[in-house]
Design a protein around this motif. Structure first.
Motif, PDB file in Angstrom:
ATOM      1  N   GLY A 163       0.800  -1.238   0.000  1.00 59.20           N
ATOM      2  CA  GLY A 163       0.000   0.000   0.000  1.00 59.20           C
ATOM      3  C   GLY A 163       0.829   1.282   0.000  1.00 59.20           C
ATOM      4  O   GLY A 163       0.344   2.324  -0.427  1.00 59.20           O
ATOM      5  N   GLY A 164       2.069   1.195   0.456  1.00 61.32           N
ATOM      6  CA  GLY A 164       2.926   2.392   0.498  1.00 61.32           C
ATOM      7  C   GLY A 164       3.714   2.631  -0.768  1.00 61.32           C
ATOM      8  O   GLY A 164       4.440   3.632  -0.864  1.00 61.32           O
ATOM      9  N   ILE A 165       3.584   1.747  -1.765  1.00 61.46           N
ATOM     10  CA  ILE A 165       4.407   1.892  -2.979  1.00 61.46           C
ATOM     11  C   ILE A 165       3.654   1.539  -4.268  1.00 61.46           C
ATOM     12  O   ILE A 165       3.998   2.017  -5.348  1.00 61.46           O
ATOM     13  CB  ILE A 165       5.692   1.015  -2.841  1.00 61.46           C
ATOM     14  N   GLY A 192      -3.044   9.942  -2.934  1.00 57.11           N
ATOM     15  CA  GLY A 192      -2.037  10.964  -2.619  1.00 57.11           C
ATOM     16  C   GLY A 192      -0.843  10.976  -3.550  1.00 57.11           C
ATOM     17  O   GLY A 192       0.158  11.634  -3.259  1.00 57.11           O
ATOM     18  N   ASP A 193      -0.915  10.210  -4.612  1.00 51.33           N
ATOM     19  CA  ASP A 193       0.229  10.104  -5.525  1.00 51.33           C
ATOM     20  C   ASP A 193      -0.124  10.648  -6.903  1.00 51.33           C
ATOM     21  O   ASP A 193      -1.067  10.165  -7.527  1.00 51.33           O
ATOM     22  CB  ASP A 193       0.655   8.634  -5.661  1.00 51.33           C
ATOM     23  N   SER A 194       0.655  11.638  -7.345  1.00 60.76           N
ATOM     24  CA  SER A 194       0.412  12.225  -8.668  1.00 60.76           C
ATOM     25  C   SER A 194       1.713  12.311  -9.445  1.00 60.76           C
ATOM     26  O   SER A 194       2.790  12.434  -8.861  1.00 60.76           O
ATOM     27  CB  SER A 194      -0.138  13.654  -8.544  1.00 60.76           C
ATOM     28  N   THR A 230       1.990  12.557  -1.219  1.00 63.55           N
ATOM     29  CA  THR A 230       1.825  12.973   0.178  1.00 63.55           C
ATOM     30  C   THR A 230       1.290  11.809   0.990  1.00 63.55           C
ATOM     31  O   THR A 230       0.350  11.128   0.576  1.00 63.55           O
ATOM     32  CB  THR A 230       0.869  14.171   0.288  1.00 63.55           C
ATOM     33  N   SER A 231       1.921  11.581   2.139  1.00 68.14           N
ATOM     34  CA  SER A 231       1.400  10.636   3.129  1.00 68.14           C
ATOM     35  C   SER A 231       0.943  11.442   4.328  1.00 68.14           C
ATOM     36  O   SER A 231       1.691  12.307   4.798  1.00 68.14           O
ATOM     37  CB  SER A 231       2.502   9.676   3.575  1.00 68.14           C
ATOM     38  N   GLY A 232      -0.249  11.152   4.824  1.00 67.11           N
ATOM     39  CA  GLY A 232      -0.738  11.939   5.951  1.00 67.11           C
ATOM     40  C   GLY A 232      -1.512  11.085   6.935  1.00 67.11           C
ATOM     41  O   GLY A 232      -2.010  10.012   6.578  1.00 67.11           O
ATOM     42  N   ALA A 273       8.565   8.548  -5.182  1.00 64.04           N
ATOM     43  CA  ALA A 273       7.869   9.560  -4.373  1.00 64.04           C
ATOM     44  C   ALA A 273       6.913   8.887  -3.386  1.00 64.04           C
ATOM     45  O   ALA A 273       6.845   9.272  -2.209  1.00 64.04           O
ATOM     46  CB  ALA A 273       7.110  10.531  -5.278  1.00 64.04           C
ATOM     47  N   ASP A 274       6.203   7.861  -3.853  1.00 61.43           N
ATOM     48  CA  ASP A 274       5.226   7.173  -3.012  1.00 61.43           C
ATOM     49  C   ASP A 274       5.921   6.469  -1.837  1.00 61.43           C
ATOM     50  O   ASP A 274       5.591   6.689  -0.658  1.00 61.43           O
ATOM     51  CB  ASP A 274       4.456   6.151  -3.859  1.00 61.43           C
ATOM     52  N   ALA A 275       6.912   5.644  -2.156  1.00 63.33           N
ATOM     53  CA  ALA A 275       7.601   4.902  -1.087  1.00 63.33           C
ATOM     54  C   ALA A 275       8.274   5.865  -0.113  1.00 63.33           C
ATOM     55  O   ALA A 275       8.218   5.677   1.106  1.00 63.33           O
ATOM     56  CB  ALA A 275       8.627   3.953  -1.697  1.00 63.33           C
ATOM     57  N   LEU A 276       8.868   6.924  -0.653  1.00 62.89           N
ATOM     58  CA  LEU A 276       9.595   7.842   0.238  1.00 62.89           C
ATOM     59  C   LEU A 276       8.662   8.680   1.111  1.00 62.89           C
ATOM     60  O   LEU A 276       9.010   9.017   2.242  1.00 62.89           O
ATOM     61  CB  LEU A 276      10.475   8.781  -0.586  1.00 62.89           C
ATOM     62  N   SER A 277       7.474   9.000   0.609  1.00 61.28           N
ATOM     63  CA  SER A 277       6.573   9.806   1.448  1.00 61.28           C
ATOM     64  C   SER A 277       6.139   8.991   2.668  1.00 61.28           C
ATOM     65  O   SER A 277       6.125   9.492   3.799  1.00 61.28           O
ATOM     66  CB  SER A 277       5.367  10.321   0.657  1.00 61.28           C
ATOM     67  N   THR A 278       5.858   7.720   2.446  1.00 66.70           N
ATOM     68  CA  THR A 278       5.498   6.845   3.571  1.00 66.70           C
ATOM     69  C   THR A 278       6.702   6.698   4.512  1.00 66.70           C
ATOM     70  O   THR A 278       6.573   6.755   5.732  1.00 66.70           O
ATOM     71  CB  THR A 278       5.040   5.466   3.042  1.00 66.70           C
ATOM     72  N   THR A 279       7.877   6.509   3.909  1.00 67.44           N
ATOM     73  CA  THR A 279       9.120   6.347   4.672  1.00 67.44           C
ATOM     74  C   THR A 279       9.381   7.562   5.570  1.00 67.44           C
ATOM     75  O   THR A 279       9.651   7.426   6.770  1.00 67.44           O
ATOM     76  CB  THR A 279      10.312   6.190   3.689  1.00 67.44           C
TER      77      THR A 279
HETATM   78 MG    MG Z   1       3.459   6.448  -0.062  1.00 67.30          MG
END
Ligand code: MG
Ligand code: AMP
Length: 323
Positions: A163-165, A192-194, A230-232, A273-279
């Motif tokens: 789910g985070g990537i 949250g991913d664009s 963005t992860s929030g 961007a997706d993996a790193l925002s969660t990270t």
């Molecule tokens: Mg993410």
């Protein structure tokens, strides 16, 4: 006469050039695609292809679909594992790299404890349940056999979740499809991913970073050919006694991570961007900024629990630096 026909045709073609947009609920979130097309028909086909790609990835990687390859991996935990598609194998490998990069802040085996949370039903594990399950959280335990494309979770009860990537991966594939279709200006969003392809016809795309508590955005960023995620802690959550239980889990504790309210990452591709925002969300401001400041072509905007916004070094004039 011929000239008049040509003129008419050229008007007709101009009329066909337009922005096309499509939206659908896929992967538990809102997927939206907007493209500039010279010919509406070709554009409609590209939009349909993108949505089909999102559905395909969902079927492959959803933990909620019993027949998905991901579910089969989880079901096989404690045994010899399963052979999966090259695509899923490669994404798991990439996810593990983010685990290494962050010393375990990003850990797809978080799901071994993460599955005990049900946000809509406001269900969370007891401390005892959490401590027991968190012992199964460790991405080092995942065995990857590249030759056979076999993924093994060696302990019974272990689970992975992408789910985070996976949304970032889906957005990257979508942009790939649009490029092949000859489209030069587009935006693809999955939750949250664009990622934006090209610019907005002569001007950058302008995307807002959502205020983690209020309406509207805390800033607006002009972007071309870039991914933003963005992860929030406001996306999926419930509160008990003023404590927020949300969907981003600290792999060390098995509890929701509470070092930040949101983490936004800019990168060249959406998977990163997706993996790193969660990270970064899990790492918090200090460790997160230190990581991003070492990475080329990656920027971040982090919102701390006190509402203060901090930026990676590349976004700040030296005289403005403060925390
Ligand atoms: Mg993410
Ligand atoms: P995002 O919205 O991209 O930040 O992704 C949040 C999703 O990442 C959650 O819904 C989980 O599926 C997954 N996740 C939660 N915690 C972690 C973690 N520590 N490492 C990797 N994935 C996680």
């Amino acid at each position: 006469m011929a000239f008049a026909t040509m003129l008419l045709l050229s008007f007709a073609n101009d009329a066909l050039a337009d922005w096309l947009r499509r939206e659908a609920p896929i992967m538990g979130t809102r997927v939206a695609v907007e493209v500039w097309v010279e010919q509406a028909q070709a554009g409609e086909q590209a939009l349909a292809d993108v949505m089909a790609e999102m559905e395909r990835i969902n079927k492959l990687m959803s933990p909620y679909i019993e027949a998905s390859e991901l579910s089969r991996i989880n079901e096989s935990a404690g045994s010899e594992g399963v052979v999966v598609s090259q695509e899923l194998f490669d994404l798991i490998r990439r996810a593990i790299e983010f685990g290494r990069l962050s010393e375990g802040a990003f850990d797809i085996t978080y799901a071994s404890v993460g599955h005990l949370y049900q946000y809509r039903e406001q269900i969370r594990p007891s401390v005892a349940q959490r401590e027991k399950a968190v012992a199964l959280v460790d991405y080092h335990l995942i065995k990857l056999d590249a030759e056979q494309r076999r993924v093994t979770l060696p302990r019974a009860g272990m689970k992975i979740d992408l789910g985070g990537i996976a949304k970032g991966h889906a957005v990257d594939n979508a942009i790939g499809i649009l490029k092949v279709a000859g489209i030069n200006h587009a935006i693809v969003t999955a939750g949250g991913d664009s990622r934006v392809l090209g610019d907005h016809r002569g001007r950058p795309w302008v995307l807002g970073v959502k205020h983690p508590r209020g309406e509207g955005s805390i800033l607006r960023l002009p972007l071309s050919n870039l991914a933003i995620s963005t992860s929030g802690d406001y996306e999926r959550y419930f509160e008990v006694d003023g404590r927020r239980y949300h969907h981003i889990i600290d792999p060390r504790s098995g509890d929701s991570s509470r070092h930040l309210l949101s983490a936004t990452v800019l990168a060249d591709d959406s998977t990163t961007a997706d993996a790193l925002s969660t990270t970064l969300f899990v790492m918090g401001a200090e460790a997160g900024l230190a990581l991003v400041n070492k990475m080329p072509n990656v920027s971040c905007v982090l919102v701390k629990p006190n509402g203060k916004v901090v930026y990676s070094d590349d976004l700040v004039a030296p005289s403005d630096k403060s925390d």
